[in-house]
Design a protein around this motif. Structure first.
Motif, PDB file in Angstrom:
ATOM      1  N   VAL A  66       8.294  12.560   5.285  1.00  0.00           N
ATOM      2  CA  VAL A  66       6.834  12.705   5.244  1.00  0.00           C
ATOM      3  C   VAL A  66       6.365  13.506   6.454  1.00  0.00           C
ATOM      4  N   LYS A  67       6.879  13.177   7.624  1.00  0.00           N
ATOM      5  CA  LYS A  67       6.473  13.865   8.844  1.00  0.00           C
ATOM      6  C   LYS A  67       6.901  15.325   8.846  1.00  0.00           C
ATOM      7  N   GLU A  68       7.997  15.612   8.164  1.00  0.00           N
ATOM      8  CA  GLU A  68       8.506  16.986   8.121  1.00  0.00           C
ATOM      9  C   GLU A  68       7.905  17.794   6.976  1.00  0.00           C
ATOM     10  N   GLY A  69       7.032  17.176   6.178  1.00  0.00           N
ATOM     11  CA  GLY A  69       6.368  17.901   5.098  1.00  0.00           C
ATOM     12  C   GLY A  69       7.214  18.103   3.865  1.00  0.00           C
ATOM     13  N   ARG A  70       8.276  17.297   3.710  1.00  0.00           N
ATOM     14  CA  ARG A  70       9.124  17.401   2.515  1.00  0.00           C
ATOM     15  C   ARG A  70       8.706  16.421   1.434  1.00  0.00           C
ATOM     16  N   SER A  71       7.904  15.438   1.811  1.00  0.00           N
ATOM     17  CA  SER A  71       7.383  14.470   0.844  1.00  0.00           C
ATOM     18  C   SER A  71       6.029  13.984   1.342  1.00  0.00           C
ATOM     19  N   LEU A  72       5.320  13.254   0.496  1.00  0.00           N
ATOM     20  CA  LEU A  72       4.055  12.658   0.900  1.00  0.00           C
ATOM     21  C   LEU A  72       3.934  11.293   0.259  1.00  0.00           C
ATOM     22  N   LEU A  73       3.068  10.483   0.830  1.00  0.00           N
ATOM     23  CA  LEU A  73       2.870   9.128   0.330  1.00  0.00           C
ATOM     24  C   LEU A  73       1.630   9.056  -0.551  1.00  0.00           C
ATOM     25  N   ILE A  74       1.785   8.395  -1.686  1.00  0.00           N
ATOM     26  CA  ILE A  74       0.652   8.060  -2.554  1.00  0.00           C
ATOM     27  C   ILE A  74       0.802   6.592  -2.906  1.00  0.00           C
ATOM     28  N   ASP A  75      -0.170   5.781  -2.497  1.00  0.00           N
ATOM     29  CA  ASP A  75      -0.101   4.329  -2.700  1.00  0.00           C
ATOM     30  C   ASP A  75       1.178   3.744  -2.101  1.00  0.00           C
ATOM     31  N   ASP A 195      -3.367 -13.768   4.203  1.00  0.00           N
ATOM     32  CA  ASP A 195      -2.258 -13.130   4.907  1.00  0.00           C
ATOM     33  C   ASP A 195      -2.712 -11.891   5.679  1.00  0.00           C
ATOM     34  N   GLN A 196      -3.974 -11.856   6.080  1.00  0.00           N
ATOM     35  CA  GLN A 196      -4.512 -10.666   6.722  1.00  0.00           C
ATOM     36  C   GLN A 196      -3.755 -10.297   7.996  1.00  0.00           C
ATOM     37  N   ALA A 197      -3.270 -11.272   8.749  1.00  0.00           N
ATOM     38  CA  ALA A 197      -2.553 -10.973   9.998  1.00  0.00           C
ATOM     39  C   ALA A 197      -1.278 -10.179   9.722  1.00  0.00           C
ATOM     40  N   ALA A 198      -0.565 -10.547   8.663  1.00  0.00           N
ATOM     41  CA  ALA A 198       0.667  -9.835   8.302  1.00  0.00           C
ATOM     42  C   ALA A 198       0.343  -8.417   7.832  1.00  0.00           C
ATOM     43  N   ARG A 199      -0.731  -8.274   7.080  1.00  0.00           N
ATOM     44  CA  ARG A 199      -1.123  -6.939   6.610  1.00  0.00           C
ATOM     45  C   ARG A 199      -1.553  -6.057   7.783  1.00  0.00           C
ATOM     46  N   LYS A 200      -2.287  -6.641   8.701  1.00  0.00           N
ATOM     47  CA  LYS A 200      -2.731  -5.906   9.891  1.00  0.00           C
ATOM     48  C   LYS A 200      -1.535  -5.387  10.684  1.00  0.00           C
ATOM     49  N   LYS A 201      -0.518  -6.207  10.811  1.00  0.00           N
ATOM     50  CA  LYS A 201       0.688  -5.814  11.540  1.00  0.00           C
ATOM     51  C   LYS A 201       1.414  -4.679  10.816  1.00  0.00           C
ATOM     52  N   ARG A 202       1.543  -4.769   9.495  1.00  0.00           N
ATOM     53  CA  ARG A 202       2.231  -3.723   8.716  1.00  0.00           C
ATOM     54  C   ARG A 202       1.475  -2.401   8.758  1.00  0.00           C
ATOM     55  N   LEU A 203       0.155  -2.480   8.872  1.00  0.00           N
ATOM     56  CA  LEU A 203      -0.659  -1.270   8.887  1.00  0.00           C
ATOM     57  C   LEU A 203      -0.262  -0.350  10.041  1.00  0.00           C
ATOM     58  N   LYS A 204       0.202  -0.932  11.133  1.00  0.00           N
ATOM     59  CA  LYS A 204       0.583  -0.137  12.303  1.00  0.00           C
ATOM     60  C   LYS A 204       1.734   0.817  11.989  1.00  0.00           C
ATOM     61  N   GLU A 205       2.568   0.458  11.008  1.00  0.00           N
ATOM     62  CA  GLU A 205       3.684   1.325  10.645  1.00  0.00           C
ATOM     63  C   GLU A 205       3.206   2.668  10.095  1.00  0.00           C
ATOM     64  N   PHE A 206       1.979   2.702   9.606  1.00  0.00           N
ATOM     65  CA  PHE A 206       1.462   3.905   8.965  1.00  0.00           C
ATOM     66  C   PHE A 206       0.453   4.651   9.832  1.00  0.00           C
ATOM     67  N   SER A 207       0.324   4.241  11.096  1.00  0.00           N
ATOM     68  CA  SER A 207      -0.672   4.872  11.967  1.00  0.00           C
ATOM     69  C   SER A 207      -0.405   6.361  12.169  1.00  0.00           C
ATOM     70  N   PHE A 208       0.854   6.789  12.024  1.00  0.00           N
ATOM     71  CA  PHE A 208       1.184   8.205  12.202  1.00  0.00           C
ATOM     72  C   PHE A 208       0.460   9.093  11.194  1.00  0.00           C
ATOM     73  N   LEU A 209       0.061   8.533  10.062  1.00  0.00           N
ATOM     74  CA  LEU A 209      -0.605   9.326   9.033  1.00  0.00           C
ATOM     75  C   LEU A 209      -1.941   9.893   9.506  1.00  0.00           C
ATOM     76  N   THR A 210      -2.611   9.178  10.415  1.00  0.00           N
ATOM     77  CA  THR A 210      -3.920   9.645  10.883  1.00  0.00           C
ATOM     78  C   THR A 210      -3.811  10.924  11.712  1.00  0.00           C
ATOM     79  N   LEU A 211      -2.596  11.273  12.133  1.00  0.00           N
ATOM     80  CA  LEU A 211      -2.381  12.486  12.933  1.00  0.00           C
ATOM     81  C   LEU A 211      -1.931  13.671  12.080  1.00  0.00           C
ATOM     82  N   LEU A 212      -1.601  13.433  10.816  1.00  0.00           N
ATOM     83  CA  LEU A 212      -1.070  14.484   9.964  1.00  0.00           C
ATOM     84  C   LEU A 212      -2.161  15.225   9.191  1.00  0.00           C
TER      85      LEU A 212
END
Length: 214
Positions: A66-75, A195-212
């Protein structure tokens, strides 16, 4: 013992703290704190630092394409990405784009309206209703809710797994009742998403998307 490389940021703060961000270790310390004290603090937290660095490396390699532009995330699902197309389109699970700059337009046309619809549905579950919902381009956040009860969502939200889309939207809807992040606010979120705390924690894994895709 780890061969640690870290950056020290000094300010008028009173305490020392550690931050691991994008594979880098940052130490925030008060002015005047001795280098020996800072180094000792870092060594005492080696195990914690190692775990954070390992997690960052795992996430980085996971989304390498994803970061290299060879794929992208949808859902939250990776799709093959082909650049240099004559027109933007999606066929058989493959996304064809003219270039990376057209990513925003592609999602705006094909996915952004779904975020607005999802917000309307979740409003009924939460029992809080915004006066307006818009999809925008944010630099470092997934969404916002202002004092006028207008919600704005980052268009990249469509790239997240659907349960994390739900978390962000519910989070913003709950700001209609509480504009801060007080205990009362988090109780409001937990009423809808236990389970909002667990979701909040997982969201951090995708923070790189805001820079792309800028």
């Amino acid at each position: 013992m780890l061969d640690l490389v870290y950056r020290v940021e000094k300010s008028r703060r009173k305490t020392i703290s550690l931050l691991v961000r994008e594979g880098k270790v940052i130490v925030r310390a008060p002015y005047g704190m001795a280098d020996e004290t800072i180094d000792r603090f870092v060594r005492e937290h080696e195990k914690w630092i190692a775990s954070k660095l390992f997690a960052a490396e795992r996430i980085s390699s996971k989304f390498c394409a994803v970061k290299e532009g060879r794929s992208l995330l949808i859902d939250g699902i990776e799709h093959a990405l082909v650049l240099g197309a004559r027109r933007n389109r999606e066929e058989n699970g493959v996304v064809y784009l003219k270039n990376l700059k057209s990513m925003h337009g592609f999602f705006e046309k094909t996915r952004s309206f779904l975020l607005v619809e999802k917000t309307a549905l979740l409003s009924k579950s939460v029992g809080l209703f915004p006066n307006d919902v818009a999809v925008r381009d944010f630099k470092a956040r997934w969404g916002s809710c202002d004092a006028e009860h207008a919600i704005k969502l980052n268009w990249r939200l469509s790239m997240l797994p659907t349960d994390l889309q739900e978390y962000v939207i519910v989070h913003e809807l709950c700001h209609i009742a509480h504009l801060d992040h007080s205990p009362a606010f988090w109780r409001e979120v937990e009423k809808v998403l236990p389970d909002q705390a667990a979701r909040k924690k997982r969201l951090k894994e995708f923070s790189f998307l805001t820079l792309l895709y800028r």
